[in-house]
Design a protein around this motif. Structure first.
Motif, short mmCIF file in Angstrom:
data_model
loop_
_atom_site.label_atom_id
_atom_site.label_comp_id
_atom_site.label_asym_id
_atom_site.label_seq_id
_atom_site.Cartn_x
_atom_site.Cartn_y
_atom_site.Cartn_z
N SER A 5 -4.97 2.71 6.47
CA SER A 5 -4.01 1.71 5.83
C SER A 5 -2.91 1.21 6.58
CB SER A 5 -3.47 2.59 4.47
OG SER A 5 -2.88 3.46 4.71
N VAL A 25 3.54 -1.23 4.17
CA VAL A 25 2.85 0.20 3.92
C VAL A 25 3.82 1.23 3.73
CG1 VAL A 25 1.16 2.05 4.72
CG2 VAL A 25 0.70 -0.37 5.28
N GLY A 56 -7.66 3.55 -3.95
CA GLY A 56 -7.74 2.26 -3.43
C GLY A 56 -8.31 1.41 -4.56
N ASN A 65 -1.06 -0.89 -4.43
CA ASN A 65 -2.39 -0.40 -3.98
C ASN A 65 -1.97 1.06 -3.70
OD1 ASN A 65 -5.00 0.17 -3.62
ND2 ASN A 65 -4.98 -0.94 -1.89
N ASN A 102 0.68 5.17 0.42
CA ASN A 102 0.06 6.63 0.68
C ASN A 102 0.75 7.67 0.10
OD1 ASN A 102 -2.29 6.24 2.98
ND2 ASN A 102 -0.44 4.72 3.34
N VAL A 137 -3.13 4.86 -2.47
CA VAL A 137 -4.26 5.15 -1.49
C VAL A 137 -3.84 6.81 -1.44
CG1 VAL A 137 -5.17 4.98 0.74
CG2 VAL A 137 -4.65 3.04 -0.35
N ILE A 143 0.95 -1.17 0.11
CA ILE A 143 0.15 0.10 -0.04
C ILE A 143 0.86 1.28 0.09
CG2 ILE A 143 -1.89 1.12 1.35
CD1 ILE A 143 -2.55 -1.50 2.64
N ARG A 193 -1.70 -2.16 -9.86
CA ARG A 193 -2.20 -3.33 -8.70
C ARG A 193 -1.93 -4.46 -9.51
NH1 ARG A 193 -7.37 -2.70 -4.82
NH2 ARG A 193 -6.76 -4.37 -3.54
#
Length: 273
Positions: free
Chosen positions: A21, A32, A77, A89, A4, A91, A2, A83
């Protein structure tokens, strides 16, 4: 993984946008990467203390991702070519803050550890609070600045309105046989002359992060609804009550801890946007 990448507002808005997340990553063991804390990273002791959660400054990558977002190639998302091919992913920020509330509550202690403030921020506050053991400390977030215009100033309260509420809280605590002091925190300079009664104090030469940590050390927090006071409540497990209108009659039973964004321990919700 993930990632951000968006930068929604100031410090507390950014942290709340990251928490869902981060909680997901901690829950399911997924990596993350945070590239949107930017200038605020220096306020924390060790953001990379958890091996699953990594904070880094990748300004060039961030600019590329924001450009791709503007062109509609990535959406918050949602599945896309990145992906499908690379299991990445992406976000974005503020719109994600309400997600995974149950996981946020479950992983809250690990989240607090990640966002522990550095010693230079905590030590001056800890020294002040070490001499306050005989008092119940009520943290007061006097939000000014942008609140004068936000929602037509509905949560912008005068000194007299704050004092009225503080005196009411003081009376209730005194009936329980407790001594009380009020810690005043604001994004504008506070004139303590206007707060001679009840007993109020401030953190000298303070900053936004230092006031935030100080509020998290209090026994109660009160102020207008904000992500700032919510984070202080979440960080310190401190009951908070938001002042929803001027001259509101507030009872000690109204206070409850924030366990995820806009969600109280008593299972009530805050809805202002």
């Amino acid at each position: 993984m993930i990632i951000n990448y968006d930068s929604p507002g100031q410090l507390c808005n950014r942290m709340w946008s990251l928490v869902p997340s981060i909680a997901y990553g901690l829950e399911y063991g997924e990596n993350v990467l945070v590239i949107n804390l930017d200038k605020y990273s220096g306020d924390f002791e060790d953001l990379n203390s958890n091996k699953l959660i990594r904070f880094a400054s990748h300004k060039t990558i961030k600019r590329i991702l924001m450009s791709l977002k503007a062109r509609g190639y990535i959406q918050n998302g949602k599945s896309n070519i990145f992906r499908k091919l690379f299991n990445l992913n992406f976000v974005e920020g503020w719109s994600n803050r309400l997600g995974n509330a149950g996981m946020v509550e479950k992983q809250s202690d690990a989240i607090r550890k990640i966002f522990a403030f550095k010693f230079d921020i905590t030590n001056p506050v800890d020294q002040i609070f070490a001499n306050q053991n005989e008092f119940i400390i009520v943290g007061v977030h006097i939000r000014r600045g942008d609140y004068k215009e936000w929602l037509n100033g509905v949560y912008y309260y005068t000194d007299d309105e704050y004092i009225c509420i503080l005196k009411n809280i003081e009376e209730q605590l005194k009936l329980e046989g407790k001594k009380v002091r009020f810690l005043l925190c604001s994004n504008e300079k506070i004139d303590l002359y206007n707060y001679k009664h009840p007993d109020c104090f401030i953190i000298p030469n303070t900053s936004g992060p230092q006031d935030l940590y100080a509020l998290s050390k209090c026994n109660y927090i009160i102020g207008p609804p904000s992500s700032y006071s919510q984070w202080a409540s979440f960080l310190g497990k401190v009951p908070v009550k938001f002042i929803m209108y001027s001259n509101e009659k507030i009872d000690l039973s109204d206070f409850s801890k924030i366990i995820s964004f806009n969600t109280f321990e008593n299972r009530k919700s805050l809805n202002i946007d």
